[in-house]
Motif scaffolding. Structure first.
Motif, PDB file in Angstrom:
ATOM      1  N   GLU A 219      28.725  34.223  48.067  1.00  0.00           N
ATOM      2  CA  GLU A 219      29.888  34.804  47.387  1.00  0.00           C
ATOM      3  C   GLU A 219      30.774  35.487  48.410  1.00  0.00           C
ATOM      4  O   GLU A 219      30.282  36.165  49.315  1.00  0.00           O
ATOM      5  N   LEU A 220      32.068  35.296  48.307  1.00  0.00           N
ATOM      6  CA  LEU A 220      33.041  35.974  49.166  1.00  0.00           C
ATOM      7  C   LEU A 220      34.264  36.255  48.313  1.00  0.00           C
ATOM      8  O   LEU A 220      35.032  35.341  47.983  1.00  0.00           O
ATOM      9  N   THR A 221      34.419  37.520  47.917  1.00  0.00           N
ATOM     10  CA  THR A 221      35.458  37.872  46.956  1.00  0.00           C
ATOM     11  C   THR A 221      36.085  39.209  47.318  1.00  0.00           C
ATOM     12  O   THR A 221      35.530  39.971  48.116  1.00  0.00           O
ATOM     13  N   PRO A 222      37.249  39.519  46.722  1.00  0.00           N
ATOM     14  CA  PRO A 222      37.788  40.870  46.871  1.00  0.00           C
ATOM     15  C   PRO A 222      36.761  41.905  46.408  1.00  0.00           C
ATOM     16  O   PRO A 222      35.941  41.637  45.518  1.00  0.00           O
ATOM     17  N   LYS A 223      36.816  43.061  47.036  1.00  0.00           N
ATOM     18  CA  LYS A 223      35.817  44.111  46.798  1.00  0.00           C
ATOM     19  C   LYS A 223      35.597  44.408  45.322  1.00  0.00           C
ATOM     20  O   LYS A 223      34.449  44.419  44.844  1.00  0.00           O
ATOM     21  N   ASN A 224      36.660  44.655  44.591  1.00  0.00           N
ATOM     22  CA  ASN A 224      36.509  45.067  43.192  1.00  0.00           C
ATOM     23  C   ASN A 224      35.810  44.000  42.370  1.00  0.00           C
ATOM     24  O   ASN A 224      34.947  44.287  41.535  1.00  0.00           O
ATOM     25  N   GLU A 225      36.154  42.763  42.643  1.00  0.00           N
ATOM     26  CA  GLU A 225      35.534  41.648  41.918  1.00  0.00           C
ATOM     27  C   GLU A 225      34.052  41.539  42.267  1.00  0.00           C
ATOM     28  O   GLU A 225      33.212  41.261  41.409  1.00  0.00           O
ATOM     29  N   PHE A 226      33.737  41.761  43.528  1.00  0.00           N
ATOM     30  CA  PHE A 226      32.343  41.652  43.970  1.00  0.00           C
ATOM     31  C   PHE A 226      31.459  42.640  43.225  1.00  0.00           C
ATOM     32  O   PHE A 226      30.365  42.292  42.771  1.00  0.00           O
ATOM     33  N   PHE A 227      31.928  43.870  43.095  1.00  0.00           N
ATOM     34  CA  PHE A 227      31.084  44.900  42.482  1.00  0.00           C
ATOM     35  C   PHE A 227      31.135  44.903  40.957  1.00  0.00           C
ATOM     36  O   PHE A 227      30.166  45.286  40.305  1.00  0.00           O
ATOM     37  N   THR A 228      32.255  44.490  40.381  1.00  0.00           N
ATOM     38  CA  THR A 228      32.368  44.579  38.916  1.00  0.00           C
ATOM     39  C   THR A 228      32.108  43.261  38.209  1.00  0.00           C
ATOM     40  O   THR A 228      31.709  43.238  37.044  1.00  0.00           O
ATOM     41  N   ASN A 229      32.318  42.135  38.913  1.00  0.00           N
ATOM     42  CA  ASN A 229      32.168  40.849  38.236  1.00  0.00           C
ATOM     43  C   ASN A 229      31.652  39.779  39.201  1.00  0.00           C
ATOM     44  O   ASN A 229      32.317  38.762  39.441  1.00  0.00           O
ATOM     45  N   PRO A 230      30.454  39.986  39.799  1.00  0.00           N
ATOM     46  CA  PRO A 230      29.927  38.973  40.724  1.00  0.00           C
ATOM     47  C   PRO A 230      29.697  37.654  40.001  1.00  0.00           C
ATOM     48  O   PRO A 230      29.301  37.627  38.838  1.00  0.00           O
ATOM     49  N   ARG A 231      29.945  36.559  40.723  1.00  0.00           N
ATOM     50  CA  ARG A 231      29.897  35.237  40.081  1.00  0.00           C
ATOM     51  C   ARG A 231      28.489  34.660  40.016  1.00  0.00           C
ATOM     52  O   ARG A 231      28.121  34.018  39.044  1.00  0.00           O
ATOM     53  N   SER A 232      27.716  34.847  41.076  1.00  0.00           N
ATOM     54  CA  SER A 232      26.416  34.168  41.130  1.00  0.00           C
ATOM     55  C   SER A 232      25.296  35.074  40.632  1.00  0.00           C
ATOM     56  O   SER A 232      25.345  36.304  40.792  1.00  0.00           O
ATOM     57  N   GLU A 233      24.281  34.454  40.080  1.00  0.00           N
ATOM     58  CA  GLU A 233      23.116  35.201  39.610  1.00  0.00           C
ATOM     59  C   GLU A 233      22.393  35.863  40.775  1.00  0.00           C
ATOM     60  O   GLU A 233      21.860  36.961  40.642  1.00  0.00           O
ATOM     61  N   ARG A 234      22.385  35.179  41.921  1.00  0.00           N
ATOM     62  CA  ARG A 234      21.701  35.750  43.095  1.00  0.00           C
ATOM     63  C   ARG A 234      22.390  37.034  43.545  1.00  0.00           C
ATOM     64  O   ARG A 234      21.723  38.008  43.927  1.00  0.00           O
ATOM     65  N   THR A 235      23.721  37.068  43.510  1.00  0.00           N
ATOM     66  CA  THR A 235      24.453  38.286  43.867  1.00  0.00           C
ATOM     67  C   THR A 235      24.156  39.394  42.869  1.00  0.00           C
ATOM     68  O   THR A 235      23.924  40.549  43.250  1.00  0.00           O
ATOM     69  N   LYS A 236      24.152  39.062  41.596  1.00  0.00           N
ATOM     70  CA  LYS A 236      23.845  40.064  40.562  1.00  0.00           C
ATOM     71  C   LYS A 236      22.451  40.650  40.778  1.00  0.00           C
ATOM     72  O   LYS A 236      22.253  41.868  40.660  1.00  0.00           O
ATOM     73  N   GLU A 237      21.498  39.790  41.107  1.00  0.00           N
ATOM     74  CA  GLU A 237      20.131  40.256  41.330  1.00  0.00           C
ATOM     75  C   GLU A 237      20.079  41.209  42.527  1.00  0.00           C
ATOM     76  O   GLU A 237      19.435  42.261  42.479  1.00  0.00           O
ATOM     77  N   PHE A 238      20.776  40.840  43.624  1.00  0.00           N
ATOM     78  CA  PHE A 238      20.806  41.679  44.829  1.00  0.00           C
ATOM     79  C   PHE A 238      21.427  43.042  44.517  1.00  0.00           C
ATOM     80  O   PHE A 238      20.863  44.079  44.859  1.00  0.00           O
ATOM     81  N   LEU A 239      22.569  43.034  43.838  1.00  0.00           N
ATOM     82  CA  LEU A 239      23.257  44.294  43.539  1.00  0.00           C
ATOM     83  C   LEU A 239      22.423  45.173  42.607  1.00  0.00           C
ATOM     84  O   LEU A 239      22.429  46.409  42.742  1.00  0.00           O
ATOM     85  N   SER A 240      21.698  44.574  41.692  1.00  0.00           N
ATOM     86  CA  SER A 240      20.888  45.358  40.756  1.00  0.00           C
ATOM     87  C   SER A 240      19.784  46.125  41.477  1.00  0.00           C
ATOM     88  O   SER A 240      19.318  47.163  41.001  1.00  0.00           O
ATOM     89  N   LYS A 241      19.384  45.634  42.645  1.00  0.00           N
ATOM     90  CA  LYS A 241      18.299  46.282  43.395  1.00  0.00           C
ATOM     91  C   LYS A 241      18.779  47.363  44.350  1.00  0.00           C
ATOM     92  O   LYS A 241      17.999  48.234  44.744  1.00  0.00           O
ATOM     93  N   ILE A 242      20.058  47.297  44.739  1.00  0.00           N
ATOM     94  CA  ILE A 242      20.520  48.251  45.767  1.00  0.00           C
ATOM     95  C   ILE A 242      21.535  49.261  45.247  1.00  0.00           C
ATOM     96  O   ILE A 242      21.824  50.221  45.937  1.00  0.00           O
ATOM     97  N   LEU A 243      22.073  49.047  44.059  1.00  0.00           N
ATOM     98  CA  LEU A 243      23.060  49.997  43.540  1.00  0.00           C
ATOM     99  C   LEU A 243      22.414  50.951  42.551  1.00  0.00           C
ATOM    100  O   LEU A 243      21.468  50.612  41.861  1.00  0.00           O
TER     101      LEU A 243
END
Length: 243
Positions: A219-243
């Motif tokens: 995933e490579l997106t503008p910051k706000n999109e990355f944190f509020t609306n990540p596209r891939s399930e793998r990104t969502k899983e990663f963010l759920s563990k570190i935020l």
């Protein structure tokens, strides 16, 4: 806006280990791109390929309009016009802080010594180390060493700054003093690519965030999109563990 980095079809292997897989990336003037992802995803290897600290096997990398693999002159130009800050500082322990910062302008840019030392003083002031001109690296804290490393990179007047996990070797209370210097650089318009797990910093300063996993940019997106609306399930899983 001028494109500073252009990567197409990049592959890199260490023996049988395929570390980077078909990477495409564009970075433009004044971009602050934070690259994140799990350990072993290829983030630091990607950063090191950008100035040929790691040789790559397929693809093209252009930095500041120069294909870094096509000639030594191109690579030399890119290295003179980009700075890199490492995880473990890489300062010369046997010379003073001032000498560490002035060394490259004197020897690489052939800057007169008095001019190089004036520049070194100004940069050390800028990173909050005006009391440490004559100190040696062994007399500094980790955060102070990293700020000297940033000043040393800035002494070459870079058009691009690369940061490879610049806070990961620091004690927690020292992280903020380094991130504050990087925030000032970003606000001043410096083009930066930063490998980091500091998501608070990414939220504050980055304009783009890239997530790497298994050698690919997922995933490579503008910051706000990355944190509020990540596209891939793998990104969502990663963010759920570190935020």
């Amino acid at each position: 806006m001028e494109r500073v980095v252009r990567i197409r079809g990049l592959h890199k292997s260490f023996g049988k280990l395929h570390v980077l897989k078909n990477i495409d990336l564009d970075v433009y003037e004044s971009d602050v791109l934070v690259l994140c992802g799990p350990s072993g995803a290829g983030k630091s290897t990607l950063l090191r390929c950008i100035n040929m600290l790691e040789h790559y096997h397929e693809g093209t990398i252009e930095v500041l309009g120069k294909d870094i693999k096509s000639s030594r002159a191109n690579l030399s130009y890119v290295r003179k016009n980009s700075g890199m800050v490492f995880q473990h500082f890489n300062l010369f322990p046997h010379i003073s802080v001032m000498d560490n910062v002035a060394l490259a302008p004197i020897h690489v840019k052939k800057m007169p010594k008095d001019q190089a030392y004036e520049k070194a003083k100004s940069l050390l002031d800028q990173v909050g180390l005006s009391a440490k001109y004559d100190a040696y690296p062994g007399q500094l804290s980790g955060g102070q060493k990293q700020r000297v490393a940033i000043a040393r990179a800035l002494a070459m007047d870079p058009k691009l700054m690369l940061f490879d996990e610049p806070t990961s070797a620091l004690d927690p209370e020292m992280i903020k003093e380094v991130l504050d210097v990087m925030i000032k650089l970003a606000l001043g318009g410096m083009t930066m690519i930063i490998v980091s797990h500091e998501m608070g910093f990414a939220r504050e300063v980055a304009n783009k965030v890239g997530f790497l996993d298994d050698g690919k940019i997922i995933e490579l997106t503008p910051k706000n999109e990355f944190f509020t609306n990540p596209r891939s399930e793998r990104t969502k899983e990663f963010l759920s563990k570190i935020l």
